[in-house]
Design a protein around this motif. Structure first.
Motif, PDB file in Angstrom:
ATOM      1  N   CYS A 187       0.764  -0.967   0.054  1.00  0.00           N
ATOM      2  CA  CYS A 187      -0.437  -0.101   0.103  1.00  0.00           C
ATOM      3  C   CYS A 187       0.598   1.593  -0.215  1.00  0.00           C
ATOM      4  O   CYS A 187       0.909   2.385  -0.569  1.00  0.00           O
ATOM      5  CB  CYS A 187      -0.776   0.700   1.101  1.00  0.00           C
ATOM      6  SG  CYS A 187      -1.846  -1.889   1.059  1.00  0.00           S
ATOM      7  N   TYR A 240      -8.870   1.896  -8.886  1.00  0.00           N
ATOM      8  CA  TYR A 240      -9.595   0.961  -7.695  1.00  0.00           C
ATOM      9  C   TYR A 240      -9.904  -0.112  -8.923  1.00  0.00           C
ATOM     10  O   TYR A 240     -10.148   0.076  -9.697  1.00  0.00           O
ATOM     11  CB  TYR A 240     -10.436   2.013  -6.898  1.00  0.00           C
ATOM     12  CG  TYR A 240     -12.041   1.833  -7.813  1.00  0.00           C
ATOM     13  CD1 TYR A 240     -12.868   1.085  -8.316  1.00  0.00           C
ATOM     14  CD2 TYR A 240     -11.903   3.299  -8.135  1.00  0.00           C
ATOM     15  CE1 TYR A 240     -14.145   1.533  -9.101  1.00  0.00           C
ATOM     16  CE2 TYR A 240     -13.017   4.093  -8.918  1.00  0.00           C
ATOM     17  CZ  TYR A 240     -14.333   3.048  -8.961  1.00  0.00           C
ATOM     18  OH  TYR A 240     -15.192   2.793 -10.019  1.00  0.00           O
ATOM     19  N   GLN A 298      -5.954   1.763  -4.876  1.00  0.00           N
ATOM     20  CA  GLN A 298      -5.291   1.892  -5.232  1.00  0.00           C
ATOM     21  C   GLN A 298      -3.934   2.757  -4.838  1.00  0.00           C
ATOM     22  O   GLN A 298      -4.775   4.348  -4.678  1.00  0.00           O
ATOM     23  CB  GLN A 298      -4.545   1.978  -6.294  1.00  0.00           C
ATOM     24  CG  GLN A 298      -5.799   0.230  -7.251  1.00  0.00           C
ATOM     25  CD  GLN A 298      -5.197  -1.445  -7.033  1.00  0.00           C
ATOM     26  OE1 GLN A 298      -3.912  -0.870  -6.415  1.00  0.00           O
ATOM     27  NE2 GLN A 298      -5.590  -2.174  -6.807  1.00  0.00           N
TER      28      GLN A 298
END
Length: 208
Positions: free
Chosen positions: A52, A182, A177
């Motif tokens: 992430c 996404y 993301q």
């Protein structure tokens, strides 16, 4: 991988870097590991732990040793917490298992508090057990409390008012993301779908 995926974080860099094995291959196949090996000791410092935020093992150890971070909270994955706690223990520092900065309790402690006092909302939990009675919680404690509510009172985790306690990916049923895009995994009954069906799904407007 199916079942125990605890070795995943170790296998990925081996494959990417074509690293020569220093253990028998059978140990990887069987998932064998050394006694007490829960701190990622055999990982290189440049091994990516959190995709992430592109965090490596070395990054986690560095902030622990510098004292710029005192708690890993829940981490975005268990290995972050394991590495952080191992680094803290190596320095002789006390390691606490508090759920996050909003509580001086572990998840198990909060479960018992919520059960005994029959709490049903985040606000009630904050008033009874939180460090800041007016806090709205964080992305670490809110999903955990929502899960406890669902376990104790048999309410669906996505029903109101529990829906707001879920982390972003769960709330929007997608994977957000780092660059703002996404992805969404649609639920397909019976499990069979044809290319033309996927095209229909791709052109449907997204409800927010």
């Amino acid at each position: 991988m199916i079942g125990d995926t605890s070795d995943y974080i170790k296998l990925v860099p081996m494959v990417k870097n074509q690293k020569e094995l220093d253990i028998p291959p059978s140990q990887l196949i069987l998932g064998a590991k050394k006694e007490g090996d829960d701190g990622g000791d055999d990982l290189d410092d440049d091994t990516q732990i959190c995709s992430c935020h592109n965090v490596s093992k070395g990054d986690v150890v560095k902030v622990a040793k510098e004292g710029t971070c005192k708690s890993a909270a829940a981490g975005c994955m268990p290995l972050v917490t394991s590495i952080f706690n191992k680094a803290m223990k190596d320095m002789g520092a006390e390691v606490k298992n508090y759920l996050c900065a909003h509580f001086n309790y572990s998840r198990a402690d909060l479960y018992n508090i919520i059960m005994v006092k029959r709490l049903t909302t985040l606000a009630e939990v904050m008033r009874e057990a939180g460090n800041d009675k007016e806090s709205d919680g964080c992305e670490a404690c809110k999903p955990a409390i929502g899960s406890i509510f669902a376990s104790l009172w048999n309410k669906h985790v996505m029903s109101k008012p529990l829906h707001g306690l879920q982390e972003t990916n769960d709330r929007y049923l997608g994977n957000i993301q780092r660059n703002g895009t996404y992805s969404v995994v649609p639920r397909v009954s019976a499990g069979e779908i044809l290319p033309e069906h996927l095209i229909v799904l791709a052109h449907r407007p997204v409800r927010r």
